[in-house]
Design a protein around this motif. Structure first.
Motif, PDB file in Angstrom:
ATOM      1  N   SER A   1       0.804  -1.227   0.000  1.00 30.83           N
ATOM      2  CA  SER A   1       0.000   0.000   0.000  1.00 30.83           C
ATOM      3  C   SER A   1       0.833   1.270   0.000  1.00 30.83           C
ATOM      4  CB  SER A   1      -0.928   0.014   1.228  1.00 30.83           C
ATOM      5  OG  SER A   1      -0.198   0.247   2.423  1.00 30.83           O
ATOM      6  N   VAL A   2       2.150   1.166   0.202  1.00 36.42           N
ATOM      7  CA  VAL A   2       2.995   2.364   0.199  1.00 36.42           C
ATOM      8  C   VAL A   2       2.971   2.984  -1.196  1.00 36.42           C
ATOM      9  CG1 VAL A   2       5.354   3.230   0.464  1.00 36.42           C
ATOM     10  CG2 VAL A   2       4.480   1.480   2.028  1.00 36.42           C
ATOM     11  N   PRO A   3       2.688   4.269  -1.295  1.00 37.44           N
ATOM     12  CA  PRO A   3       2.578   4.906  -2.611  1.00 37.44           C
ATOM     13  C   PRO A   3       3.853   4.771  -3.442  1.00 37.44           C
ATOM     14  CG  PRO A   3       1.739   6.355  -0.880  1.00 37.44           C
ATOM     15  CD  PRO A   3       2.399   5.206  -0.195  1.00 37.44           C
ATOM     16  N   GLU A   4       3.684   4.664  -4.743  1.00 30.98           N
ATOM     17  CA  GLU A   4       4.825   4.541  -5.653  1.00 30.98           C
ATOM     18  C   GLU A   4       5.748   5.745  -5.578  1.00 30.98           C
ATOM     19  OE1 GLU A   4       5.772   2.090  -7.560  1.00 30.98           O
ATOM     20  OE2 GLU A   4       4.081   0.731  -7.201  1.00 30.98           O
ATOM     21  N   SER A   5       5.204   6.895  -5.186  1.00 34.27           N
ATOM     22  CA  SER A   5       6.002   8.122  -5.129  1.00 34.27           C
ATOM     23  C   SER A   5       6.999   8.132  -3.973  1.00 34.27           C
ATOM     24  CB  SER A   5       5.074   9.336  -5.003  1.00 34.27           C
ATOM     25  OG  SER A   5       4.254   9.214  -3.845  1.00 34.27           O
ATOM     26  N   ALA A   6       6.813   7.244  -2.998  1.00 29.81           N
ATOM     27  CA  ALA A   6       7.693   7.227  -1.829  1.00 29.81           C
ATOM     28  C   ALA A   6       9.007   6.525  -2.140  1.00 29.81           C
ATOM     29  CB  ALA A   6       6.996   6.541  -0.663  1.00 29.81           C
ATOM     30  N   ALA A   7      10.097   7.072  -1.623  1.00 29.07           N
ATOM     31  CA  ALA A   7      11.404   6.424  -1.727  1.00 29.07           C
ATOM     32  C   ALA A   7      11.884   5.923  -0.374  1.00 29.07           C
ATOM     33  CB  ALA A   7      12.428   7.391  -2.303  1.00 29.07           C
ATOM     34  N   ARG A   8      11.381   6.549   0.714  1.00 32.27           N
ATOM     35  CA  ARG A   8      11.829   6.213   2.060  1.00 32.27           C
ATOM     36  C   ARG A   8      10.623   6.004   2.962  1.00 32.27           C
ATOM     37  NH1 ARG A   8      14.188  10.390  -0.078  1.00 32.27           N
ATOM     38  NH2 ARG A   8      16.457  10.420  -0.469  1.00 32.27           N
ATOM     39  N   VAL A   9      10.786   5.115   3.920  1.00 32.27           N
ATOM     40  CA  VAL A   9       9.734   4.830   4.899  1.00 32.27           C
ATOM     41  C   VAL A   9      10.346   4.852   6.296  1.00 32.27           C
ATOM     42  CG1 VAL A   9       8.059   3.138   5.742  1.00 32.27           C
ATOM     43  CG2 VAL A   9       8.424   3.396   3.284  1.00 32.27           C
ATOM     44  N   LEU A  10       9.733   5.610   7.202  1.00 32.36           N
ATOM     45  CA  LEU A  10      10.104   5.550   8.614  1.00 32.36           C
ATOM     46  C   LEU A  10       9.092   4.675   9.327  1.00 32.36           C
ATOM     47  CD1 LEU A  10      11.766   6.587  11.106  1.00 32.36           C
ATOM     48  CD2 LEU A  10       9.965   8.316  11.376  1.00 32.36           C
ATOM     49  N   VAL A  11       9.557   3.588   9.940  1.00 28.53           N
ATOM     50  CA  VAL A  11       8.687   2.732  10.744  1.00 28.53           C
ATOM     51  C   VAL A  11       8.884   3.099  12.205  1.00 28.53           C
ATOM     52  CG1 VAL A  11       8.085   0.372  11.391  1.00 28.53           C
ATOM     53  CG2 VAL A  11       8.828   0.866   9.053  1.00 28.53           C
ATOM     54  N   VAL A  12       7.824   3.599  12.833  1.00 28.76           N
ATOM     55  CA  VAL A  12       7.853   3.950  14.248  1.00 28.76           C
ATOM     56  C   VAL A  12       7.237   2.794  15.019  1.00 28.76           C
ATOM     57  CG1 VAL A  12       7.114   5.595  16.019  1.00 28.76           C
ATOM     58  CG2 VAL A  12       7.627   6.400  13.692  1.00 28.76           C
ATOM     59  N   SER A  13       7.974   2.237  15.968  1.00 26.89           N
ATOM     60  CA  SER A  13       7.484   1.087  16.717  1.00 26.89           C
ATOM     61  C   SER A  13       8.236   0.990  18.034  1.00 26.89           C
ATOM     62  CB  SER A  13       7.654  -0.196  15.899  1.00 26.89           C
ATOM     63  OG  SER A  13       6.931  -1.265  16.493  1.00 26.89           O
ATOM     64  N   ALA A  14       7.831   0.021  18.856  1.00 23.55           N
ATOM     65  CA  ALA A  14       8.471  -0.201  20.153  1.00 23.55           C
ATOM     66  C   ALA A  14       9.135  -1.576  20.177  1.00 23.55           C
ATOM     67  CB  ALA A  14       7.443  -0.077  21.279  1.00 23.55           C
ATOM     68  N   ALA A  15      10.046  -1.768  21.105  1.00 21.83           N
ATOM     69  CA  ALA A  15      10.874  -2.972  21.147  1.00 21.83           C
ATOM     70  C   ALA A  15      10.102  -4.282  21.171  1.00 21.83           C
ATOM     71  CB  ALA A  15      11.817  -2.898  22.351  1.00 21.83           C
ATOM     72  N   PRO A  16       8.965  -4.392  21.881  1.00 19.26           N
ATOM     73  CA  PRO A  16       8.271  -5.674  21.920  1.00 19.26           C
ATOM     74  C   PRO A  16       7.791  -6.166  20.548  1.00 19.26           C
ATOM     75  CG  PRO A  16       7.537  -4.291  23.724  1.00 19.26           C
ATOM     76  CD  PRO A  16       8.381  -3.426  22.836  1.00 19.26           C
ATOM     77  N   LEU A  17       7.748  -5.281  19.560  1.00 15.77           N
ATOM     78  CA  LEU A  17       7.249  -5.648  18.234  1.00 15.77           C
ATOM     79  C   LEU A  17       8.373  -5.794  17.214  1.00 15.77           C
ATOM     80  CD1 LEU A  17       4.161  -3.291  18.222  1.00 15.77           C
ATOM     81  CD2 LEU A  17       4.103  -5.778  18.359  1.00 15.77           C
ATOM     82  N   ARG A  18       9.582  -6.029  17.702  1.00 17.30           N
ATOM     83  CA  ARG A  18      10.745  -6.045  16.812  1.00 17.30           C
ATOM     84  C   ARG A  18      10.611  -7.102  15.713  1.00 17.30           C
ATOM     85  NH1 ARG A  18      15.695  -5.792  20.392  1.00 17.30           N
ATOM     86  NH2 ARG A  18      14.835  -3.734  20.816  1.00 17.30           N
ATOM     87  N   SER A  19      10.046  -8.264  16.013  1.00 24.74           N
ATOM     88  CA  SER A  19       9.927  -9.313  14.993  1.00 24.74           C
ATOM     89  C   SER A  19       8.974  -8.893  13.881  1.00 24.74           C
ATOM     90  CB  SER A  19       9.454 -10.632  15.617  1.00 24.74           C
ATOM     91  OG  SER A  19       8.162 -10.484  16.184  1.00 24.74           O
ATOM     92  N   GLN A  20       7.894  -8.209  14.232  1.00 20.97           N
ATOM     93  CA  GLN A  20       6.965  -7.715  13.208  1.00 20.97           C
ATOM     94  C   GLN A  20       7.600  -6.592  12.394  1.00 20.97           C
ATOM     95  OE1 GLN A  20       2.799  -7.155  14.473  1.00 20.97           O
ATOM     96  NE2 GLN A  20       3.375  -8.183  16.377  1.00 20.97           N
ATOM     97  N   VAL A  21       8.366  -5.737  13.072  1.00 17.74           N
ATOM     98  CA  VAL A  21       9.071  -4.672  12.354  1.00 17.74           C
ATOM     99  C   VAL A  21      10.059  -5.271  11.365  1.00 17.74           C
ATOM    100  CG1 VAL A  21      10.694  -2.750  12.605  1.00 17.74           C
ATOM    101  CG2 VAL A  21       8.773  -2.971  14.198  1.00 17.74           C
ATOM    102  N   ASP A  22      10.790  -6.303  11.787  1.00 17.26           N
ATOM    103  CA  ASP A  22      11.759  -6.947  10.890  1.00 17.26           C
ATOM    104  C   ASP A  22      11.064  -7.541   9.670  1.00 17.26           C
ATOM    105  OD1 ASP A  22      13.788  -6.277  12.614  1.00 17.26           O
ATOM    106  OD2 ASP A  22      13.932  -8.254  13.545  1.00 17.26           O
ATOM    107  N   ALA A  23       9.903  -8.172   9.888  1.00 17.44           N
ATOM    108  CA  ALA A  23       9.165  -8.761   8.764  1.00 17.44           C
ATOM    109  C   ALA A  23       8.696  -7.680   7.796  1.00 17.44           C
ATOM    110  CB  ALA A  23       7.976  -9.562   9.287  1.00 17.44           C
ATOM    111  N   LEU A  24       8.174  -6.567   8.341  1.00 22.06           N
ATOM    112  CA  LEU A  24       7.727  -5.470   7.482  1.00 22.06           C
ATOM    113  C   LEU A  24       8.921  -4.832   6.775  1.00 22.06           C
ATOM    114  CD1 LEU A  24       5.471  -3.634   6.461  1.00 22.06           C
ATOM    115  CD2 LEU A  24       5.756  -2.247   8.536  1.00 22.06           C
ATOM    116  N   HIS A  25      10.039  -4.697   7.475  1.00 24.37           N
ATOM    117  CA  HIS A  25      11.270  -4.143   6.907  1.00 24.37           C
ATOM    118  C   HIS A  25      11.656  -4.914   5.655  1.00 24.37           C
ATOM    119  CE1 HIS A  25      15.380  -2.750   6.555  1.00 24.37           C
ATOM    120  NE2 HIS A  25      15.290  -2.009   7.655  1.00 24.37           N
ATOM    121  N   ARG A  26      11.643  -6.250   5.723  1.00 26.03           N
ATOM    122  CA  ARG A  26      12.006  -7.074   4.565  1.00 26.03           C
ATOM    123  C   ARG A  26      11.035  -6.866   3.405  1.00 26.03           C
ATOM    124  NH1 ARG A  26      13.050 -10.751   8.799  1.00 26.03           N
ATOM    125  NH2 ARG A  26      10.996 -11.725   8.535  1.00 26.03           N
ATOM    126  N   LEU A  27       9.767  -6.808   3.704  1.00 24.65           N
ATOM    127  CA  LEU A  27       8.758  -6.640   2.646  1.00 24.65           C
ATOM    128  C   LEU A  27       8.908  -5.280   1.967  1.00 24.65           C
ATOM    129  CD1 LEU A  27       5.727  -8.124   4.604  1.00 24.65           C
ATOM    130  CD2 LEU A  27       6.675  -9.068   2.486  1.00 24.65           C
TER     131      LEU A  27
END
Length: 383
Positions: free
Chosen positions: A30-56
């Motif tokens: 869903s990230v717009p095609e116009s975007a080149a960079r993404v900042l993911v704001v999250s907390a430490a307990p969700l690190r595994s989900q952040v890592d999965a989203l990071h890869r995608l």
């Protein structure tokens, strides 16, 4: 297999709330095609989900930066906000880049405010990971941080590009947090959709946690949800209905005239509890007590029947939520209520009900009525 439900929010900048399972690939897509960079704001307990989203996101060719912030309300401060701005600045974020908030309501509030204030506004995608955030904080475009003077007194209206409510993540939550989130669901039933109340009443044993009565404190512990299919199906229906209530309200009133204020049912007193308890109570637990207080106030004002007040207590206590508060803190609570955003000057304003599904405003009630409502929910025991 649960089919995703899409709920449109028809504001001036329309977006969709998707309720379903295993949605991270859809978030990345869903990230717009116009975007080149993404900042993911999250907390430490969700690190595994952040890592999965990071890869995608990287698979899409995006540059991904992660801002790991303190968990819960500790992350909603001016210092953490400034840290996120610093990350954006050092990473050369432009107006076409976006922020993703992945976490509970505190994270989505913070991420939304970061997006609202960077370059006077960049896009934000919200990925709530708690029931409370799914039905409340992540939907509606209200963003903000806390100050020493009160909760959410600094903020902005900034609508998301999309919201993704993945019910599978609820399995990892303590049952206390599920129950606390249900307070906001029940609120939607009282103000607009009585079917929510009937569904909850029919499924109290399924929804409550055996040890939920101890769950007012934000630092409490409990077993994780481990939802079975029956519970997940009921919760998915309740989430969809609660989101629909909020979507209908914010589509008609984004910036909080009275229609939007009905979403704050129970919150004037609930926020006062949170402030008095230095945010050590779960938000949903505080709002639960706040709704019973508002019901008692409405009854004393001749607007709500005794049976309707008792229905508040029966549903909320049946879920394991608190419905009373210590009776020796009136002065502190009154001071906190005077800081509420609905207060005008020294005039207290409350959202009350004139019958189930009929919220109205009560302005400047007789102080004796307000104190009598407090007496009706007081247990005179230590907090």
């Amino acid at each position: 297999m649960t089919v995703s439900r899409e709920i449109p929010v028809a504001t001036s900048s329309p977006y969709t709330v998707t309720v379903g399972q295993d949605l991270l690939p859809d978030v990345a897509a869903s990230v717009p095609e116009s975007a080149a960079r993404v900042l993911v704001v999250s907390a430490a307990p969700l690190r595994s989900q952040v890592d999965a989203l990071h890869r995608l996101l990287e698979e899409r060719g995006l540059t991904v930066v992660v801002a790991e912030v303190p968990d819960a309300e500790a992350g909603k401060t001016a210092e953490v906000l400034a840290f996120c701005w610093q990350v954006l600045g050092k990473s050369d974020f432009t107006r076409s880049d976006i922020v993703i908030g992945l976490g509970g309501g505190a994270v989505t509030d913070l991420a939304g405010f970061v997006a609202a204030t960077w370059l006077r506004g960049v896009g934000v995608i919200q990925v709530p990971t708690t029931l409370l955030a799914m039905v409340d904080a992540a939907v509606g475009g209200k963003t903000g941080i806390n100050t020493t003077e009160g909760k959410n007194l600094v903020g902005a209206f900034h609508e998301p590009l999309s919201v993704w409510c993945d019910t599978r993540v609820l399995d990892a939550l303590p049952r206390h947090d599920i129950v606390a989130g249900l307070a906001e669901v029940v609120k939607c039933g009282f103000i607009k959709d009585e079917e929510i109340l009937r569904i909850v009443e029919d499924n109290l044993a399924l929804l409550r946690a055996d040890d939920a009565q101890t769950g007012s404190r934000a630092d409490g512990h409990g077993s994780t949800a481990g939802l079975d299919e029956e519970a997940r199906t009921v919760l998915t229906e309740l989430i969809g209905r609660a989101v629909q209530v909020k979507a209908d309200v914010v589509a008609a009133d984004l910036k909080e005239s009275f229609l939007r204020e009905i979403l704050n049912y129970g919150h004037t007193f609930g926020h006062a509890i949170e402030y008095t308890e230095r945010y050590q109570w779960r938000h949903g637990a505080a709002v639960s007590v706040g709704m019973v207080f508002a019901a008692e106030l409405a009854h004393l004002a001749g607007r709500l029947s005794e049976d309707e007040v008792e229905r508040h207590r029966a549903i909320l206590s049946g879920l394991g939520l608190p419905v009373s508060y210590p009776g020796h803190r009136w002065d502190a609570l009154l001071t906190a209520m005077r800081r509420d955003k609905k207060t005008r000057g020294d005039l207290l304003r409350f959202v009350i009900l004139a019958g189930i599904g009929n919220p109205v405003r009560l302005e400047g009630p007789d102080p004796a009525l307000v104190q009598a409502a407090y007496a009706a929910i007081s247990d005179h025991s230590p907090a």
